[in-house]
Design an enzyme around this catalytic site. Structure first.
Site, mmCIF file in Angstrom:
data_model
loop_
_atom_site.group_PDB
_atom_site.id
_atom_site.type_symbol
_atom_site.label_atom_id
_atom_site.label_comp_id
_atom_site.label_asym_id
_atom_site.label_seq_id
_atom_site.Cartn_x
_atom_site.Cartn_y
_atom_site.Cartn_z
ATOM 1 C CG ASP A 1 -6.199 5.108 2.425
ATOM 2 O OD1 ASP A 1 -5.980 4.737 3.493
ATOM 3 O OD2 ASP A 1 -5.448 5.546 1.573
ATOM 4 C CB CYS B 1 -0.966 0.113 1.468
ATOM 5 S SG CYS B 1 -0.269 -0.044 3.066
ATOM 6 N NE ARG C 1 -4.350 1.652 1.952
ATOM 7 C CZ ARG C 1 -4.229 2.392 0.942
ATOM 8 N NH1 ARG C 1 -5.214 2.239 -0.307
ATOM 9 N NH2 ARG C 1 -3.210 2.862 0.651
HETATM 10 P P1 4NP Z 1 -1.672 2.969 4.058
HETATM 11 O O1 4NP Z 1 -2.257 4.253 4.691
HETATM 12 O O2 4NP Z 1 -1.147 3.215 2.676
HETATM 13 O O3 4NP Z 1 -2.859 1.926 4.045
HETATM 14 O O4 4NP Z 1 -0.593 2.496 5.110
HETATM 15 C C1 4NP Z 1 -1.510 5.355 4.491
HETATM 16 C C2 4NP Z 1 -0.553 5.760 5.350
HETATM 17 C C3 4NP Z 1 0.156 6.907 5.195
HETATM 18 C C4 4NP Z 1 -0.280 7.925 4.445
HETATM 19 C C5 4NP Z 1 -1.426 7.708 3.620
HETATM 20 C C6 4NP Z 1 -1.965 6.482 3.621
HETATM 21 N N1 4NP Z 1 0.155 9.396 4.367
HETATM 22 O O5 4NP Z 1 -0.040 10.061 3.341
HETATM 23 O O6 4NP Z 1 1.353 9.368 4.762
#
Ligand code: 4NP
Length: 148
Positions: A122, A8, A14
């Site tokens: 998300d 991800c 996720r």
């Molecule tokens: P992930 O969620 O991709 O599911 O781990 C996120 C974690 C960090 C960020 C965006 C989504 N971010 O913008 O830092």
């Protein structure tokens, strides 16, 4: 040995959820020894950080611990190390194809493509880890069915 990498954007919400749900599913299916399961981020944003408390809390409700997991960034040479490299949404897929320079062995998939299509919700934006968990369970369950 089937080697699966979930991917991800940040590797804190996720993809670690998918990693630990899938590990739990293969263990419960008595197939744990046949799998190597990991997760990684397309961005460097969260490198070294532990799993998001929302994911930890949701998995703890199901008796699953993410202890010892810290975010790592996906590398170009990961392409050769795994049999399946599974993104959570279309944006992850585009980032991976750019990093790998394509997908000559057809390893890059989207998790919900195993379950009829769509993107994993998300929780970074919605704060709703219940919805993400339901999506992840649906995707991992269909993925496991496709492999056994
Ligand atoms: P992930 O969620 O991709 O599911 O781990 C996120 C974690 C960090 C960020 C965006 C989504 N971010 O913008 O830092």
């Amino acid at each position: 040995m089937k080697k699966i990498l979930f991917v991800c954007l940040g590797n804190i919400c996720r993809s670690p959820m998918a990693e630990f749900v899938m590990r739990d599913m293969v263990e419960k299916a008595g197939a744990g020894g046949g799998f190597l399961i990991a997760s990684a981020a397309t961005s460097a944003e969260e490198t070294g950080n532990p799993v998001h408390h929302g994911t930890r809390k949701k998995l703890a409700e199901h008796g699953i611990s993410t202890s010892g997991k810290y975010a790592v960034q996906l590398k170009r040479d990961d392409y050769g190390k795994y049999d399946l490299i599974i993104g959570m949404d279309d944006y992850n897929i585009r980032s991976m194809l750019r990093l790998f320079g394509g997908d000559p062995s057809g390893k890059v998939k989207k998790l919900l493509d195993f379950a009829g299509g769509g993107n994993i919700a998300d929780p970074w934006y919605t704060g709703n880890f219940d919805e993400t968990y339901d999506d992840v369970v649906r995707g991992c369950s269909a993925l496991l069915d496709s492999l056994t």
